[in-house]
Design an enzyme around this catalytic site. Structure first.
Site, PDB file in Angstrom:
ATOM      1  N   SER A 110       6.953 -18.502 -54.679  1.00  0.00           N
ATOM      2  CA  SER A 110       6.326 -18.797 -53.396  1.00  0.00           C
ATOM      3  C   SER A 110       7.351 -19.376 -52.418  1.00  0.00           C
ATOM      4  CB  SER A 110       5.203 -19.815 -53.666  1.00  0.00           C
ATOM      5  OG  SER A 110       4.699 -20.379 -52.485  1.00  0.00           O
ATOM      6  N   GLY A 111       7.039 -19.293 -51.150  1.00  0.00           N
ATOM      7  CA  GLY A 111       7.762 -20.033 -50.112  1.00  0.00           C
ATOM      8  C   GLY A 111       9.270 -19.828 -50.093  1.00  0.00           C
ATOM      9  N   ILE A 112       9.976 -20.937 -50.058  1.00  0.00           N
ATOM     10  CA  ILE A 112      11.430 -20.917 -49.872  1.00  0.00           C
ATOM     11  C   ILE A 112      12.128 -20.290 -51.090  1.00  0.00           C
ATOM     12  CG2 ILE A 112      13.462 -22.408 -49.615  1.00  0.00           C
ATOM     13  CD1 ILE A 112      11.587 -24.329 -47.961  1.00  0.00           C
ATOM     14  N   ASP A 131       9.222 -19.717 -62.371  1.00  0.00           N
ATOM     15  CA  ASP A 131       8.160 -20.497 -61.735  1.00  0.00           C
ATOM     16  C   ASP A 131       7.114 -20.837 -62.795  1.00  0.00           C
ATOM     17  OD1 ASP A 131       7.424 -20.802 -58.484  1.00  0.00           O
ATOM     18  OD2 ASP A 131       5.736 -21.132 -59.850  1.00  0.00           O
ATOM     19  N   ASP A 153       7.125 -23.988 -66.895  1.00  0.00           N
ATOM     20  CA  ASP A 153       6.808 -25.235 -66.197  1.00  0.00           C
ATOM     21  C   ASP A 153       7.986 -26.180 -66.360  1.00  0.00           C
ATOM     22  OD1 ASP A 153       5.827 -27.708 -65.324  1.00  0.00           O
ATOM     23  OD2 ASP A 153       3.777 -27.131 -65.821  1.00  0.00           O
ATOM     24  N   TYR A 167       7.823 -38.333 -53.150  1.00  0.00           N
ATOM     25  CA  TYR A 167       8.549 -37.149 -52.666  1.00  0.00           C
ATOM     26  C   TYR A 167       9.844 -37.566 -51.964  1.00  0.00           C
ATOM     27  CZ  TYR A 167       9.323 -32.691 -50.273  1.00  0.00           C
ATOM     28  OH  TYR A 167       9.864 -31.506 -49.818  1.00  0.00           O
ATOM     29  N   LYS A 214      13.611 -36.638 -53.074  1.00  0.00           N
ATOM     30  CA  LYS A 214      14.508 -35.798 -52.268  1.00  0.00           C
ATOM     31  C   LYS A 214      15.789 -36.550 -51.901  1.00  0.00           C
ATOM     32  CE  LYS A 214      12.290 -31.973 -52.375  1.00  0.00           C
ATOM     33  NZ  LYS A 214      12.882 -30.764 -52.966  1.00  0.00           N
ATOM     34  N   THR A 234       5.014 -22.846 -45.568  1.00  0.00           N
ATOM     35  CA  THR A 234       4.785 -22.458 -46.966  1.00  0.00           C
ATOM     36  C   THR A 234       3.471 -23.087 -47.436  1.00  0.00           C
ATOM     37  OG1 THR A 234       5.812 -24.393 -47.990  1.00  0.00           O
ATOM     38  CG2 THR A 234       7.298 -22.588 -47.394  1.00  0.00           C
TER      39      THR A 234
HETATM   40  N1  LIG Z   1       7.901 -26.281 -46.842  1.00  0.00           N
HETATM   41  C1  LIG Z   1       8.548 -27.299 -46.312  1.00  0.00           C
HETATM   42  O1  LIG Z   1       8.264 -27.723 -45.175  1.00  0.00           O
HETATM   43  C2  LIG Z   1       9.660 -27.966 -47.066  1.00  0.00           C
HETATM   44  C3  LIG Z   1      10.454 -28.902 -46.378  1.00  0.00           C
HETATM   45  C4  LIG Z   1      11.485 -29.504 -47.061  1.00  0.00           C
HETATM   46  C5  LIG Z   1      11.737 -29.188 -48.382  1.00  0.00           C
HETATM   47  N2  LIG Z   1      10.943 -28.291 -49.028  1.00  0.00           N
HETATM   48  C6  LIG Z   1      11.252 -28.001 -50.417  1.00  0.00           C
HETATM   49  O2  LIG Z   1      11.356 -26.615 -50.597  1.00  0.00           O
HETATM   50  C7  LIG Z   1      11.127 -26.309 -51.967  1.00  0.00           C
HETATM   51  C8  LIG Z   1      10.187 -25.115 -52.054  1.00  0.00           C
HETATM   52  O3  LIG Z   1       8.909 -25.515 -51.580  1.00  0.00           O
HETATM   53  P1  LIG Z   1       8.013 -24.575 -50.643  1.00  0.00           P
HETATM   54  O4  LIG Z   1       7.884 -25.237 -49.349  1.00  0.00           O
HETATM   55  O5  LIG Z   1       8.537 -23.203 -50.718  1.00  0.00           O
HETATM   56  O6  LIG Z   1       6.609 -24.746 -51.371  1.00  0.00           O
HETATM   57  P2  LIG Z   1       5.728 -23.749 -52.242  1.00  0.00           P
HETATM   58  O7  LIG Z   1       4.616 -24.590 -52.725  1.00  0.00           O
HETATM   59  O8  LIG Z   1       5.439 -22.520 -51.473  1.00  0.00           O
HETATM   60  O9  LIG Z   1       6.694 -23.349 -53.450  1.00  0.00           O
HETATM   61  C9  LIG Z   1       6.981 -24.234 -54.493  1.00  0.00           C
HETATM   62  C10 LIG Z   1       7.086 -23.423 -55.771  1.00  0.00           C
HETATM   63  O10 LIG Z   1       7.498 -24.315 -56.822  1.00  0.00           O
HETATM   64  C11 LIG Z   1       6.731 -23.997 -57.959  1.00  0.00           C
HETATM   65  N3  LIG Z   1       6.625 -25.165 -58.842  1.00  0.00           N
HETATM   66  C12 LIG Z   1       6.019 -26.344 -58.568  1.00  0.00           C
HETATM   67  N4  LIG Z   1       6.048 -27.126 -59.656  1.00  0.00           N
HETATM   68  C13 LIG Z   1       6.677 -26.440 -60.635  1.00  0.00           C
HETATM   69  C14 LIG Z   1       6.980 -26.720 -61.986  1.00  0.00           C
HETATM   70  N5  LIG Z   1       6.592 -27.850 -62.574  1.00  0.00           N
HETATM   71  N6  LIG Z   1       7.659 -25.792 -62.702  1.00  0.00           N
HETATM   72  C15 LIG Z   1       8.021 -24.603 -62.136  1.00  0.00           C
HETATM   73  N7  LIG Z   1       7.719 -24.282 -60.860  1.00  0.00           N
HETATM   74  C16 LIG Z   1       7.060 -25.182 -60.111  1.00  0.00           C
HETATM   75  C17 LIG Z   1       5.354 -23.619 -57.417  1.00  0.00           C
HETATM   76  O11 LIG Z   1       4.584 -22.891 -58.361  1.00  0.00           O
HETATM   77  C18 LIG Z   1       5.741 -22.822 -56.187  1.00  0.00           C
HETATM   78  O12 LIG Z   1       5.881 -21.447 -56.493  1.00  0.00           O
HETATM   79  C19 LIG Z   1      10.569 -27.576 -52.604  1.00  0.00           C
HETATM   80  O13 LIG Z   1      11.588 -28.210 -53.342  1.00  0.00           O
HETATM   81  C20 LIG Z   1      10.192 -28.409 -51.405  1.00  0.00           C
HETATM   82  O14 LIG Z   1      10.227 -29.779 -51.698  1.00  0.00           O
HETATM   83  C21 LIG Z   1       9.903 -27.668 -48.392  1.00  0.00           C
END
Ligand SMILES: NC(=O)c1ccc[n+]([C@@H]2O[C@H](COP(=O)([O-])OP(=O)(O)OC[C@H]3O[C@@H](n4cnc5c(N)ncnc54)[C@H](O)[C@@H]3O)[C@@H](O)[C@H]2O)c1
Length: 249
Positions: A17-19, A38, A60, A154, A158, A189
């Site tokens: 997902s996402g990033i 994931d 996980d 969080y 970070k 995301t």
């Molecule tokens: N979206 C934002 O605004 C933002 C800003 C700063 C940093 N981030 C960071 O970017 C990274 C990606 O987050 P995102 O925004 O894409 O969110 P997201 O929720 O879309 O993606 C996170 C992914 O991590 C996986 N995940 C969570 N816990 C897990 C575990 N225990 N084991 C394996 N996989 C696991 C989830 O299943 C998901 O697919 C994260 O580290 C987040 O902290 C996001």
């Protein structure tokens, strides 16, 4: 032109997902063979079934990681010349600091700090055994530098990741292994969907962003790909804000 990552294998966590997903797709588009890890196996399946250069690993990261973890992955998925590790998996639990329960705190630190630490350690051991350069990109956050309300675990996780990046970079520079991070600002995301869908909250947030909009995962993936590429060959220990200017204010 030869694609930038041709011949390399990349392990990307949080790739469903996402990033993380945008990074996995970007690296694959530029020639890497990607191991997409994931906890959400169904989402991995939906996203990558039939994509030849992306293999799926349901795992996980919230629990202990044995020393043999990468070797066991290797026996099933052929990690080959694993040169790139992207630590993108992360969780965010919202709650006021004084009410944050211990289990949530520990889970956040386990996924956001201990798992990237262990994976980086195992990745580096494997790299040193095989020889040749390697690169780690950690997905940190603007909250590596600045706190936000109701995000205590969080934010702590970070900022720890920022120093994890620098500590690994310092020790591994002599071995040709670069370790960098990106610090995303608010990016569209799942992690913040509910916030973005609340019109007043979304207005408040975009009002705080000098560029006046949220980021999109592809913009984060572009920075990850740059840091992972030979174009960043003299960059290590850096955490690059990709935040529409958030950290300038
Ligand atoms: N979206 C934002 O605004 C933002 C800003 C700063 C940093 N981030 C960071 O970017 C990274 C990606 O987050 P995102 O925004 O894409 O969110 P997201 O929720 O879309 O993606 C996170 C992914 O991590 C996986 N995940 C969570 N816990 C897990 C575990 N225990 N084991 C394996 N996989 C696991 C989830 O299943 C998901 O697919 C994260 O580290 C987040 O902290 C996001």
């Amino acid at each position: 032109m030869t694609p930038r990552f041709a011949g390399s294998t990349a392990l990307v966590t949080g790739a469903a997902s996402g990033i993380g997903a945008a990074a996995a797709e970007r690296l694959a588009r530029e020639g890497a063979r990607v191991v997409a890890l994931d906890r959400d196996g169904a989402a991995l399946e939906r996203r990558y079934a039939g994509v030849p250069d992306i293999v799926r690993v349901e795992q996980d990261l919230g629990g202990p990681m044995p020393d043999e973890f990468l070797d066991s992955l290797d026996s099933v998925h052929r990690l080959g010349d694993l040169r790139i590790l992207v630590n993108a998996a992360g969780v965010l639990h919202r709650s006021p600091a004084i009410d944050h329960d211990l289990g949530t705190w520990e889970h956040t630190l386990a996924v956001n700090v201990t798992a990237p630490y262990r994976l980086s350690q195992l990745f580096v051991r494997r790299r040193l055994r095989l020889g040749g350069p390697g690169v780690i990109v950690n997905v940190c956050s603007i909250e590596s530098f600045t706190a936000a309300p109701d995000h205590v675990a969080y934010t702590v996780s970070k900022s720890a990741m920022l120093m994890l990046t620098r500590a690994f970079a310092l020790e591994l520079a002599p071995h040709g292994i670069r370790v960098n991070g990106i610090a995303p600002g608010v990016t569209e995301t799942e992690m913040n969907r509910s916030l973005r869908e609340d019109a007043a909250a979304a207005r408040r947030l975009t009002g705080r962003i000098p560029m006046g909009r949220f980021g999109v995962p592809g913009e984060q993936a572009a920075a990850i790909a740059f840091l992972a590429s030979p174009e960043a060959s003299y960059i290590t220990g850096a955490v690059l804000p990709v935040d529409g200017g958030w950290l300038t204010a």
